[in-house]
Scaffold this motif. Structure first.
Motif, PDB file in Angstrom:
ATOM      1  N   THR A 104      -4.625 -12.181  76.429  1.00  0.00           N
ATOM      2  CA  THR A 104      -3.740 -13.318  76.690  1.00  0.00           C
ATOM      3  C   THR A 104      -4.549 -14.576  77.051  1.00  0.00           C
ATOM      4  N   LYS A 105      -5.869 -14.485  76.886  1.00  0.00           N
ATOM      5  CA  LYS A 105      -6.808 -15.618  76.846  1.00  0.00           C
ATOM      6  C   LYS A 105      -7.452 -15.994  78.177  1.00  0.00           C
ATOM      7  N   TRP A 106      -7.210 -15.229  79.242  1.00  0.00           N
ATOM      8  CA  TRP A 106      -7.973 -15.537  80.447  1.00  0.00           C
ATOM      9  C   TRP A 106      -9.216 -14.658  80.503  1.00  0.00           C
ATOM     10  N   SER A 107     -10.276 -15.262  81.036  1.00  0.00           N
ATOM     11  CA  SER A 107     -11.494 -14.518  81.340  1.00  0.00           C
ATOM     12  C   SER A 107     -11.832 -14.752  82.799  1.00  0.00           C
ATOM     13  N   LYS A 108     -12.280 -13.708  83.453  1.00  0.00           N
ATOM     14  CA  LYS A 108     -12.663 -13.799  84.862  1.00  0.00           C
ATOM     15  C   LYS A 108     -14.116 -13.358  84.957  1.00  0.00           C
ATOM     16  N   LEU A 109     -14.951 -14.193  85.573  1.00  0.00           N
ATOM     17  CA  LEU A 109     -16.390 -13.928  85.602  1.00  0.00           C
ATOM     18  C   LEU A 109     -16.814 -13.285  86.924  1.00  0.00           C
ATOM     19  N   ASP A 110     -17.897 -12.505  86.849  1.00  0.00           N
ATOM     20  CA  ASP A 110     -18.559 -11.975  88.049  1.00  0.00           C
ATOM     21  C   ASP A 110     -17.642 -11.152  88.942  1.00  0.00           C
ATOM     22  N   THR A 111     -16.905 -10.231  88.370  1.00  0.00           N
ATOM     23  CA  THR A 111     -16.083  -9.329  89.183  1.00  0.00           C
ATOM     24  C   THR A 111     -16.929  -8.117  89.563  1.00  0.00           C
ATOM     25  N   THR A 112     -16.786  -7.646  90.790  1.00  0.00           N
ATOM     26  CA  THR A 112     -17.607  -6.539  91.279  1.00  0.00           C
ATOM     27  C   THR A 112     -16.758  -5.304  91.523  1.00  0.00           C
ATOM     28  N   TRP A 113     -17.222  -4.192  90.996  1.00  0.00           N
ATOM     29  CA  TRP A 113     -16.496  -2.924  90.999  1.00  0.00           C
ATOM     30  C   TRP A 113     -17.409  -1.799  91.459  1.00  0.00           C
ATOM     31  N   ARG A 114     -16.777  -0.690  91.820  1.00  0.00           N
ATOM     32  CA  ARG A 114     -17.533   0.538  92.064  1.00  0.00           C
ATOM     33  C   ARG A 114     -16.840   1.648  91.298  1.00  0.00           C
ATOM     34  N   GLY A 115     -17.634   2.480  90.655  1.00  0.00           N
ATOM     35  CA  GLY A 115     -17.030   3.533  89.869  1.00  0.00           C
ATOM     36  C   GLY A 115     -18.052   4.506  89.326  1.00  0.00           C
ATOM     37  N   VAL A 116     -17.556   5.468  88.566  1.00  0.00           N
ATOM     38  CA  VAL A 116     -18.385   6.530  88.005  1.00  0.00           C
ATOM     39  C   VAL A 116     -18.524   6.286  86.495  1.00  0.00           C
ATOM     40  N   PRO A 117     -19.749   6.245  85.970  1.00  0.00           N
ATOM     41  CA  PRO A 117     -19.922   6.076  84.528  1.00  0.00           C
ATOM     42  C   PRO A 117     -19.195   7.189  83.758  1.00  0.00           C
ATOM     43  N   LEU A 118     -18.583   6.798  82.645  1.00  0.00           N
ATOM     44  CA  LEU A 118     -17.762   7.739  81.885  1.00  0.00           C
ATOM     45  C   LEU A 118     -18.540   8.949  81.406  1.00  0.00           C
ATOM     46  N   GLU A 119     -19.832   8.748  81.082  1.00  0.00           N
ATOM     47  CA  GLU A 119     -20.572   9.914  80.570  1.00  0.00           C
ATOM     48  C   GLU A 119     -20.700  10.992  81.635  1.00  0.00           C
ATOM     49  N   ASP A 120     -20.774  10.571  82.887  1.00  0.00           N
ATOM     50  CA  ASP A 120     -20.858  11.557  83.970  1.00  0.00           C
ATOM     51  C   ASP A 120     -19.511  12.241  84.187  1.00  0.00           C
ATOM     52  N   VAL A 121     -18.439  11.502  84.002  1.00  0.00           N
ATOM     53  CA  VAL A 121     -17.097  12.103  84.110  1.00  0.00           C
ATOM     54  C   VAL A 121     -16.910  13.130  82.992  1.00  0.00           C
ATOM     55  N   LEU A 122     -17.292  12.755  81.777  1.00  0.00           N
ATOM     56  CA  LEU A 122     -17.140  13.676  80.642  1.00  0.00           C
ATOM     57  C   LEU A 122     -18.031  14.904  80.818  1.00  0.00           C
ATOM     58  N   ALA A 123     -19.240  14.701  81.325  1.00  0.00           N
ATOM     59  CA  ALA A 123     -20.142  15.837  81.546  1.00  0.00           C
ATOM     60  C   ALA A 123     -19.579  16.774  82.609  1.00  0.00           C
ATOM     61  N   ALA A 124     -18.930  16.200  83.618  1.00  0.00           N
ATOM     62  CA  ALA A 124     -18.353  17.023  84.691  1.00  0.00           C
ATOM     63  C   ALA A 124     -17.201  17.883  84.179  1.00  0.00           C
ATOM     64  N   ALA A 125     -16.605  17.460  83.067  1.00  0.00           N
ATOM     65  CA  ALA A 125     -15.493  18.234  82.496  1.00  0.00           C
ATOM     66  C   ALA A 125     -15.985  19.435  81.700  1.00  0.00           C
ATOM     67  N   GLY A 126     -17.290  19.532  81.472  1.00  0.00           N
ATOM     68  CA  GLY A 126     -17.834  20.692  80.770  1.00  0.00           C
ATOM     69  C   GLY A 126     -18.876  20.288  79.763  1.00  0.00           C
ATOM     70  N   PRO A 127     -19.798  21.215  79.431  1.00  0.00           N
ATOM     71  CA  PRO A 127     -20.940  20.873  78.581  1.00  0.00           C
ATOM     72  C   PRO A 127     -20.548  20.515  77.139  1.00  0.00           C
ATOM     73  N   ASP A 128     -19.468  21.071  76.634  1.00  0.00           N
ATOM     74  CA  ASP A 128     -19.101  20.828  75.226  1.00  0.00           C
ATOM     75  C   ASP A 128     -17.885  19.927  75.091  1.00  0.00           C
ATOM     76  N   THR A 129     -17.598  19.157  76.137  1.00  0.00           N
ATOM     77  CA  THR A 129     -16.361  18.368  76.172  1.00  0.00           C
ATOM     78  C   THR A 129     -16.208  17.431  74.978  1.00  0.00           C
TER      79      THR A 129
END
Ligand code: MTE
Ligand code: MO
Length: 227
Positions: A104-129
């Motif tokens: 919808t055309k807005w951009s917001k700069l320099d937002t700070t977050w904390r979270g878990v990288p997706l590859e680690d989430v997928l790996a936690a779901a199992g080796p062949d996920t």
């Protein structure tokens, strides 16, 4: 080319409100026509600078308690693994600062977050996920879905975010946990994340079925199908 619009991602929200220092919207460039040199190079084409943090939701904000929180990860073969809040919390977290771009055309700069990288989430779901998978259909509480290539969730470019600006993620912004894929338009960053469905073939999600782009790269202005 004529574009048929069937709603905008966010336009169906029950309440669109903006919080922030000026309570509204800033147009970054108000210079002479054709003068673009004062544009912040971090703002993609067709976007303007937003200083608040708009809430854009296609439905009501669900109340999700962390005790009840589950992330269901479904493989191409249909095997389901469910991660609890404690399992997510036990994974290594990152704090990161990034820019957000809404279609919808807005951009917001320099937002700070904390979270878990997706590859680690997928790996936690199992080796062949991710075996046999090339795409992911992301699910949210309330039925919202969005699709993206698996590759875009890997390589440290996507997170399950649980904190914004040093505090637990507010419900209206997707708390307790949302997907954050800041290199794509923000409709790909599903709030109230509930599921990751791994797929061999791309399958359009909520906005994508309504004519929005399957990929949604803000730097290539991939807003609608055909862009
Ligand atoms: N579950 C869910 N996730 C969603 C949406 C939604 O309606 N439901 N809207 C998307 C859109 S269009 C945008 S722009 C961003 C907005 O996030 P915000 O409300 O935190 O700014 O969330 C995205 N994720
Ligand atoms: Mo959006």
């Amino acid at each position: 080319m004529t574009r048929r619009r069937r709603g905008l991602p966010g336009s169906q929200c029950l309440s669109r409100h903006v919080t922030g220092d000026n309570g509204g919207v800033d147009i970054v460039t108000r210079g002479f026509v054709g003068r673009r040199t004062d544009r912040d190079p971090r703002i993609p084409p067709g976007q303007y600078l937003e200083r608040g943090f708009p809430v854009l939701s296609a439905g009501p904000t669900p109340a999700v308690r962390v005790e009840d929180w589950r992330l269901e990860v479904t493989t191409v073969g249909g095997a389901v693994t469910s991660l609890s809040w404690d399992a997510l919390a036990a994974l290594p977290h990152e704090t990161f600062t990034t820019d957000l771009h809404c279609v919808t055309k807005w951009s917001k700069l320099d937002t700070t977050w904390r979270g878990v990288p997706l590859e680690d989430v997928l790996a936690a779901a199992g080796p062949d996920t991710t075996a046999g998978a090339a795409f992911v259909l992301v699910h949210a509480v309330g039925g919202y879905t969005t699709n993206l290539p698996l590759e875009d969730l890997l390589g440290g470019r996507a997170w399950v975010a649980t904190e914004y600006d040093g505090a637990p993620l507010a419900p209206e912004h997707g708390g307790p946990a949302r997907l954050l894929v800041p290199h794509l338009y923000l409709w790909k960053s599903a709030k109230w994340l509930s599921g990751l469905q791994l797929l061999a073939r791309d399958t359009p999600g909520f906005w994508e079925q309504l004519g929005y782009h399957a990929y949604g790269d803000p730097w290539r202005e991939q807003r609608y199908v055909g862009d």
